[in-house]
Write an enzyme that holds these catalytic residues in place. Structure first.
Site, PDB file in Angstrom:
ATOM      1  N   ASP A   1       0.822  -1.207   0.000  1.00 45.34           N
ATOM      2  CA  ASP A   1       0.000   0.000   0.000  1.00 45.34           C
ATOM      3  C   ASP A   1       0.858   1.259   0.000  1.00 45.34           C
ATOM      4  O   ASP A   1       1.958   1.294   0.558  1.00 45.34           O
ATOM      5  CB  ASP A   1      -0.892  -0.011   1.249  1.00 45.34           C
ATOM      6  CG  ASP A   1      -1.801   1.192   1.322  1.00 45.34           C
ATOM      7  OD1 ASP A   1      -2.639   1.359   0.412  1.00 45.34           O
ATOM      8  OD2 ASP A   1      -1.673   1.974   2.286  1.00 45.34           O
TER       9      ASP A   1
ATOM     10  N   GLU B   1       0.881  -0.474  -5.129  1.00 48.66           N
ATOM     11  CA  GLU B   1      -0.152   0.541  -5.306  1.00 48.66           C
ATOM     12  C   GLU B   1       0.599   1.868  -5.402  1.00 48.66           C
ATOM     13  O   GLU B   1       0.927   2.490  -4.409  1.00 48.66           O
ATOM     14  CB  GLU B   1      -1.123   0.550  -4.123  1.00 48.66           C
ATOM     15  CG  GLU B   1      -2.346   1.427  -4.362  1.00 48.66           C
ATOM     16  CD  GLU B   1      -2.474   2.587  -3.383  1.00 48.66           C
ATOM     17  OE1 GLU B   1      -3.377   3.420  -3.574  1.00 48.66           O
ATOM     18  OE2 GLU B   1      -1.666   2.683  -2.449  1.00 48.66           O
TER      19      GLU B   1
END
Length: 609
Positions: A290, A343
């Site tokens: 993330d 991401e």
């Protein structure tokens, strides 16, 4: 390994199984050893109902502490840190395997499942990857709104994902977090699993059940930042320890969190050990990392003047970049076949290049630009889409610069953005047709696929982390037919190599119609290595197009998938299934196919002669 050797590796940044040394470990039938790293502490004690307050001894490095105590599995404990300035802090164990959340912030003594004997089949780029993204706390709820346990999810989620035809499932973060509203992105336990759904063994069983059904499991993992709960990693021993101490690198102001101190050897070991722990103990097939952009740039979410350039005078976070390379190198050495996904929302170069070639070493990168542009386009009334045609075609300018996953993720169905079906303009039927056309375009576009739960039944409500997906909607015809559509599209994708065989070069893609903005129509061919092809024609306009000319290689073609079929909730206007080219130039081709394409529909054709 000896204590001295492990501590040396830890302080040199090379101990990638630090969870085997730090934390709480059983050493006999009735005794456990507790170890913690707290270099600024004057003294550290273990506090628990089984021991009262037991002082720990300093280890040879002068920074870590340990004590052996009589205890048993299930006992709760915490560390009491005596700081240099006289404060007394109560902290959860950073390396704990279980926690008492939500009842308390205590850590819980727990045993570990045996590490998985890794037999993961290689995930080559030529394989189909179709990911169902799930929040395990809100996929389904009981009538009293209580969570489904890992055990219940093994019996419900696993057969559902298999029945719907997905190849992978991706869990939003399930490493321990105290606040449900963070969706799991503010982690306090990097070596424990969210206790609200069950324990380590139950989670391991859930992963095993997916594997038994041929479905690979990816976990969303959060190494960029951590929350400022006073009992967590925050200023763990009274001073910045896991966070960077520099004024301009300490805080993520927009998120209200602390940044990890990338480049500090012990912090690198902590984070890489967490990744190794999750992959090794649970046998996961990959990690989605993330907020990578926040790790790459010093000025991420910062105005001018609130950050200090690096030694080269630019905005790259050199320590963050080196940490990512170190992470991916370590993971690939230990688990060669797992996939690492970034991401990452910027144009940073080389995200999916090998570390040895100067890249960051990820297998895939989320294509956030595609997601933003395509959803912007689809929100427009078809009458005005001609003004935004570049939004639907621009992704092919850079589609082969990285190895991409096309995401329609949880971030796009919250905060008043609307659900996928509710982003579509028009009347009730047009909204469903618009989603089907979008998905038809997505599955034919180069790049692996990811969709967030709820889209497959065309849920109108946005995702609510404190509720469940509205599966009752399948009682209604349009929603039930959307579910069938998604299932059949998933199966078609898996069974047709041109849609996934060549993802990273123009050898697998050819524009046929790219610039007809007035009709809002696209057409292109996808190719497999053996020469097999599929033609995708998408009519994003609000009117049916009759005898539309598409320049195409000579031959006879058959409709193999049509989003406007009545069984999918469409109008069933396309009666003709077979087409033959005529000798007439169109675009760059010498032959033309005249085809009828219903409004808001996607049609796949396959050459049969």
């Amino acid at each position: 390994m000896t204590e001295l050797f492990r501590l040396k590796n830890f302080h040199n940044g090379n101990e990638f199984k630090a969870y085997e040394f730090f934390g709480c470990h059983k050493i006999s039938d009735s005794e456990y050893i507790f170890r913690v790293w707290a270099p600024h502490a004057r003294k550290v004690c273990v506090v628990g109902d089984f021991c009262g307050e037991a002082e720990m001894s300093e280890l040879s490095d002068g920074e870590s502490f340990e004590v052996i105590l009589a205890a048993k599995a299930g006992n709760r404990y915490r560390y009491k840190i005596f700081t240099e300035d006289g404060r007394e802090l109560y902290k959860a164990d950073p390396y704990a395997f279980a926690s008492d959340i939500p009842r308390s912030f205590d850590s819980v003594i727990s045993s570990l499942p045996e590490p998985v004997n890794i037999t993961v089949a290689e995930c080559s780029e030529e394989q189909p990857v179709n990911i169902y993204e799930v929040n395990l706390l809100s996929w389904k709820r009981h009538k009293d709104n209580s969570f489904y346990s890992f055990e219940e999810l093994s019996k419900t989620l696993v057969p559902y994902v298999k029945r719907m035809g997905y190849t992978h499932v991706e869990f939003m973060p399930i490493t321990e977090f105290p606040y449900d509203g963070s969706w799991g992105y503010q982690v306090t336990g990097y070596f424990s699993i969210v206790s609200r759904l069950g324990g380590l063994f139950q989670f391991r069983n859930l992963v095993d059940k997916f594997h038994e059904n041929g479905i690979k499991v990816i976990l969303d993992w959060v190494p960029a930042h951590f929350p400022k709960d006073g009992w967590g990693l925050y200023e763990f021993d009274g001073q910045p320890l896991y966070e960077c101490p520099l004024w301009d690198r300490m805080e993520h102001l927009g998120w209200g969190t602390r940044k990890f101190d990338f480049g500090r050897a012990e912090v690198d070991c902590f984070l890489i050990s967490s990744a190794v722990f999750l992959l090794g103990i649970f046998g996961l097939d990959g990690l989605r990392v993330d907020a990578v952009a926040s790790m790459l740039y010093l000025d991420y979410d910062k105005p001018c003047g609130d950050w200090t350039p690096n030694r080269y005078g630019d905005n790259r976070n050199l320590e963050g970049i080196e940490f990512i390379k170190k992470l991916n190198s370590a993971v690939k050495k230990l688990f060669p076949d797992v996939i690492m996904i970034a991401e990452e929302s910027t144009a940073f170069n080389g995200v999916t290049k090998r570390v040895e070639e100067g890249g960051l070493g990820f297998n895939y990168k989320w294509n956030m630009g595609w997601m933003s542009d395509v959803l912007f386009y689809c929100r427009q009334d078809p009458y005005f889409r001609n003004h935004h045609h570049n939004k639907i075609t621009f992704s092919l300018v850079y589609a082969f610069s990285e190895k991409y996953i096309l995401p329609l993720s949880h971030d796009e169905v919250v905060h008043v953005k609307g659900s996928i079906v509710n982003k579509m303009p028009g009347d009730y039927a047009d909204k469903f047709a618009g989603e089907r056309a979008l998905l038809g375009f997505m599955y034919a576009h180069p790049g692996k696929k990811l969709n967030f739960m709820g889209y497959e039944i065309a849920q109108f409500a946005e995702w609510n982390y404190n509720g469940a997906i509205e599966f009752f909607l399948k009682k209604f015809e349009k929603h039930c037919k959307m579910s069938r559509f998604v299932k059949e599209l998933n199966i078609f994708y898996r069974n047709n190599k041109p849609l996934y065989d060549i993802e990273n070069s123009w050898d697998g893609f050819e524009w046929l119609v790219v610039d007809d903005k007035f009709n809002n129509l696209l057409a292109f061919n996808r190719y497999a290595k053996d020469g097999e092809s599929i033609t995708a024609i998408i009519n994003f306009s609000g009117v049916d197009l009759y005898s539309y000319p598409v320049g195409i290689p000579q031959g006879e073609y058959r409709v193999v998938f049509n989003t406007d079929r009545k069984v999918f909730g469409g109008d069933g206007k396309m009666g003709k299934r077979f087409f033959k080219t005529v000798k007439q130039s169109s675009g760059s081709k010498e032959h033309t196919l005249y085809v009828d394409v219903p409004k808001l529909a996607c049609v796949y054709l396959k050459k049969i002669k």
